[in-house]
Design a protein around this motif. Structure first.
Motif, PDB file in Angstrom:
ATOM      1  N   ALA A 154       0.766  -1.018   0.017  1.00 59.23           N
ATOM      2  CA  ALA A 154       0.058  -0.068   0.037  1.00 59.23           C
ATOM      3  C   ALA A 154       0.958   1.291   0.026  1.00 59.23           C
ATOM      4  O   ALA A 154       1.954   1.129   0.575  1.00 59.23           O
ATOM      5  N   PRO A 155       0.566   2.342  -0.781  1.00 59.61           N
ATOM      6  CA  PRO A 155       1.231   3.508  -0.953  1.00 59.61           C
ATOM      7  C   PRO A 155       1.443   4.424   0.438  1.00 59.61           C
ATOM      8  O   PRO A 155       2.275   5.367   0.225  1.00 59.61           O
ATOM      9  N   ASN A 156       0.542   4.033   1.393  1.00 59.51           N
ATOM     10  CA  ASN A 156       0.569   4.884   2.690  1.00 59.51           C
ATOM     11  C   ASN A 156       1.413   4.376   3.677  1.00 59.51           C
ATOM     12  O   ASN A 156       1.094   4.692   4.889  1.00 59.51           O
ATOM     13  N   PHE A 157       2.613   3.656   3.252  1.00 60.92           N
ATOM     14  CA  PHE A 157       3.505   3.093   4.270  1.00 60.92           C
ATOM     15  C   PHE A 157       4.135   4.191   5.205  1.00 60.92           C
ATOM     16  O   PHE A 157       4.413   5.104   4.771  1.00 60.92           O
ATOM     17  N   GLU A 158       4.445   3.764   6.282  1.00 62.34           N
ATOM     18  CA  GLU A 158       5.448   4.640   7.096  1.00 62.34           C
ATOM     19  C   GLU A 158       6.813   4.035   7.325  1.00 62.34           C
ATOM     20  O   GLU A 158       6.915   2.744   7.111  1.00 62.34           O
ATOM     21  N   ALA A 159       7.697   4.955   7.181  1.00 63.13           N
ATOM     22  CA  ALA A 159       9.167   4.054   7.170  1.00 63.13           C
ATOM     23  C   ALA A 159       9.356   3.661   8.679  1.00 63.13           C
ATOM     24  O   ALA A 159       8.988   4.224   9.644  1.00 63.13           O
ATOM     25  N   PRO A 160       9.800   2.525   8.717  1.00 67.28           N
ATOM     26  CA  PRO A 160      10.474   1.967  10.138  1.00 67.28           C
ATOM     27  C   PRO A 160      11.644   2.798  10.700  1.00 67.28           C
ATOM     28  O   PRO A 160      12.001   3.547   9.860  1.00 67.28           O
ATOM     29  N   ALA A 161      11.696   2.799  12.005  1.00 64.12           N
ATOM     30  CA  ALA A 161      12.737   3.888  12.634  1.00 64.12           C
ATOM     31  C   ALA A 161      14.081   3.526  12.276  1.00 64.12           C
ATOM     32  O   ALA A 161      15.082   4.513  12.047  1.00 64.12           O
ATOM     33  N   ALA A 208      17.702   2.651  -1.708  1.00 66.53           N
ATOM     34  CA  ALA A 208      16.556   1.807  -2.234  1.00 66.53           C
ATOM     35  C   ALA A 208      15.197   2.374  -1.574  1.00 66.53           C
ATOM     36  O   ALA A 208      14.325   2.596  -2.112  1.00 66.53           O
ATOM     37  N   PHE A 209      15.066   2.590  -0.271  1.00 68.83           N
ATOM     38  CA  PHE A 209      13.899   3.253   0.552  1.00 68.83           C
ATOM     39  C   PHE A 209      13.694   4.414  -0.064  1.00 68.83           C
ATOM     40  O   PHE A 209      12.269   4.741  -0.281  1.00 68.83           O
ATOM     41  N   LEU A 210      14.557   5.433  -0.265  1.00 64.72           N
ATOM     42  CA  LEU A 210      14.310   6.818  -0.699  1.00 64.72           C
ATOM     43  C   LEU A 210      13.702   6.814  -2.244  1.00 64.72           C
ATOM     44  O   LEU A 210      12.876   7.532  -2.157  1.00 64.72           O
ATOM     45  N   VAL A 211      13.968   5.988  -3.142  1.00 61.38           N
ATOM     46  CA  VAL A 211      13.422   6.107  -4.443  1.00 61.38           C
ATOM     47  C   VAL A 211      12.042   5.475  -4.283  1.00 61.38           C
ATOM     48  O   VAL A 211      11.111   5.811  -5.017  1.00 61.38           O
ATOM     49  N   MET A 247      16.727  -6.877  -0.678  1.00 64.38           N
ATOM     50  CA  MET A 247      15.568  -6.069  -1.249  1.00 64.38           C
ATOM     51  C   MET A 247      14.292  -6.642  -0.657  1.00 64.38           C
ATOM     52  O   MET A 247      13.396  -5.746  -0.260  1.00 64.38           O
ATOM     53  N   ARG A 248      14.376  -7.800  -0.474  1.00 63.20           N
ATOM     54  CA  ARG A 248      12.938  -8.440   0.344  1.00 63.20           C
ATOM     55  C   ARG A 248      13.008  -7.983   1.450  1.00 63.20           C
ATOM     56  O   ARG A 248      11.707  -7.738   2.033  1.00 63.20           O
ATOM     57  N   SER A 249      13.951  -7.818   2.470  1.00 66.94           N
ATOM     58  CA  SER A 249      13.707  -7.151   3.658  1.00 66.94           C
ATOM     59  C   SER A 249      13.496  -5.738   3.770  1.00 66.94           C
ATOM     60  O   SER A 249      12.554  -5.339   4.530  1.00 66.94           O
ATOM     61  N   ILE A 250      13.839  -4.938   2.851  1.00 68.49           N
ATOM     62  CA  ILE A 250      13.230  -3.572   2.792  1.00 68.49           C
ATOM     63  C   ILE A 250      11.795  -3.414   2.363  1.00 68.49           C
ATOM     64  O   ILE A 250      11.108  -2.677   2.927  1.00 68.49           O
ATOM     65  N   ILE A 251      11.510  -4.162   1.274  1.00 68.63           N
ATOM     66  CA  ILE A 251      10.106  -4.264   1.215  1.00 68.63           C
ATOM     67  C   ILE A 251       9.299  -4.587   2.048  1.00 68.63           C
ATOM     68  O   ILE A 251       8.080  -3.906   2.353  1.00 68.63           O
ATOM     69  N   GLU A 252       9.519  -5.858   2.605  1.00 66.68           N
ATOM     70  CA  GLU A 252       8.717  -6.321   3.974  1.00 66.68           C
ATOM     71  C   GLU A 252       8.725  -5.374   5.126  1.00 66.68           C
ATOM     72  O   GLU A 252       7.767  -5.476   5.883  1.00 66.68           O
ATOM     73  N   SER A 253       9.897  -4.493   5.459  1.00 62.93           N
ATOM     74  CA  SER A 253       9.819  -3.685   6.550  1.00 62.93           C
ATOM     75  C   SER A 253       8.912  -2.511   6.237  1.00 62.93           C
ATOM     76  O   SER A 253       8.465  -2.016   7.347  1.00 62.93           O
TER      77      SER A 253
END
Length: 388
Positions: free
Chosen positions: A186-193, A332-335, A363-369
């Protein structure tokens, strides 16, 4: 058209090579025959499929050759397959591997066996010692067979299949070589700490910007350079040529706003990028693959006036020099975050990130986070070609 699934009543099977425009048009329509009753199936645009399989339109054929076949029972087409040899793959890997693709067939072992053995023999005759697939037509286009996630429609440039396909391929001596995943987020995710801390620590060095349309050709060339560098060490990698990326760029110019292409720079050096597309499959659903007489009006309205509720990220990359540094996950997260914000503002509710190699743990870890979940799995099969 109805496909006869009773072998005792079926006419003899014939595998006929595709030759000429009429055969190619029949070849393109076979998925609608095999998959047409599946509610998740979306017929691709026929004009797009013709261009995809045209040596004049698809620069893939500048470095590859192919042959296609149709399986017939009497007057009924009941399956299809292609075989490809990619000179760039051979130059990159030196493994005498050819490929099969575009495989659709009735639920009969005989049909799958006849199609695959025909493609194998064509590859064997040209010196190939291994066959891998499906690829429609290359690893940089559509790849892998859907083996999980049959209940949802395919996103743009992603394949679809029926559940029996995988078993029929395995009955012909094929084994799993690699799985890839499609994630939904979903595009309304929040970045983990932890990601917020990474981004904050690099804020003075990193700038994320949209593609500059005034320098479009230069920007497309820049994206190609990043992609070929970022993916160079990945399984099965084949570089995208300048002609292929130019062709992609012309399509992107028409399809999307420049804000849906985001580039991250580190100390002024382009280091990562992402491309997001409105899910065109959502827009063409119900058109039956046809733009005439009124389909093109519906398509334009669905794309321009009512932005699709789903989108897909087909291209993304972080340069190798940054991948194993603290900056890598942050880039990766920023883009992803930049393009997510643009899609969210346009009303998109879900974004597919595909494809992701199953063993790409980073990459899977970033997406799942950030809340992504793998909702489809695609399999690439392989078989050694023995001399007959």
């Amino acid at each position: 058209m109805t496909v006869n699934h009773n072998p005792s009543e079926a006419a003899p099977l014939r595998i006929i090579p595709v030759s000429g425009k009429a055969d190619l048009d029949q070849f393109i329509r076979i998925p609608n025959i095999i998959l047409g009753s599946d509610p998740a199936w979306i017929s691709p645009l026929l004009i797009e499929r013709r261009m995809h399989l045209s040596a004049k339109s698809n620069p893939y054929f500048q470095h590859a050759r192919w042959q296609a076949w149709i399986a017939w029972r009497g007057e009924q087409p009941v399956g299809r397959i292609s075989a490809q040899i990619d000179e760039l793959h051979l130059a990159q890997h030196g493994d005498a591997t050819g490929f099969f693709g575009m495989l659709d067939a009735e639920n009969q072992g005989e049909t799958f066996a006849a199609l695959l053995s025909t493609a194998e023999q064509w590859l064997r005759d040209q010196g190939m010692r291994c066959v891998r697939g499906p690829f429609n037509l290359s690893i940089n286009e559509e790849m892998g067979l859907l083996v999980d996630g049959f209940d949802t429609p395919p996103a743009f440039m992603m394949g679809h299949a029926l559940p029996y396909y995988g078993g029929r391929i395995e009955q012909c001596g094929y084994h799993k070589e690699k799985d890839t995943l499609a994630y939904m987020i979903a595009p309304n995710f929040e970045a983990p700490a932890v990601m917020q801390r990474l981004v904050a620590a690099s804020a003075h060095r990193v700038r994320v910007r949209p593609l500059d349309r005034k320098r479009f050709d230069d920007e497309i060339s820049l994206l190609r350079d990043i992609f070929n560098d970022a993916w160079a060490g990945n399984w099965g990698f084949v570089p995208i040529t300048a002609a292929e990326f130019h062709d992609l760029g012309q399509n992107l110019r028409f399809l999307i706003a420049p804000e849906l292409i985001q580039i991250a720079e580190v100390d002024g050096e382009a280091a990562a990028f992402i491309v997001a597309l409105p899910n065109i499959n959502e827009a063409i659903r119900g058109l039956g693959g046809k733009l005439l007489p009124t389909g093109w009006l519906k398509l334009l309205w669905r794309l321009k006036v009512r932005f699709p509720s789903t989108a897909r990220v087909p291209l993304m990359g972080v340069k190798c020099k940054f991948q194993r540094t603290r900056l890598g996950p942050g880039l990766a997260f920023l883009v992803i975050d930049a393009v997510r914000a643009q899609l969210h503002s346009r009303g998109a509710k879900q974004i597919e990130l595909s494809w992701i190699l199953e063993d790409n743990a980073g990459m899977r870890s970033i997406i799942e986070s950030i809340g992504g979940h793998a909702y489809k799995r695609y399999r690439v099969y392989e078989r050694q070609l023995c001399e007959h």
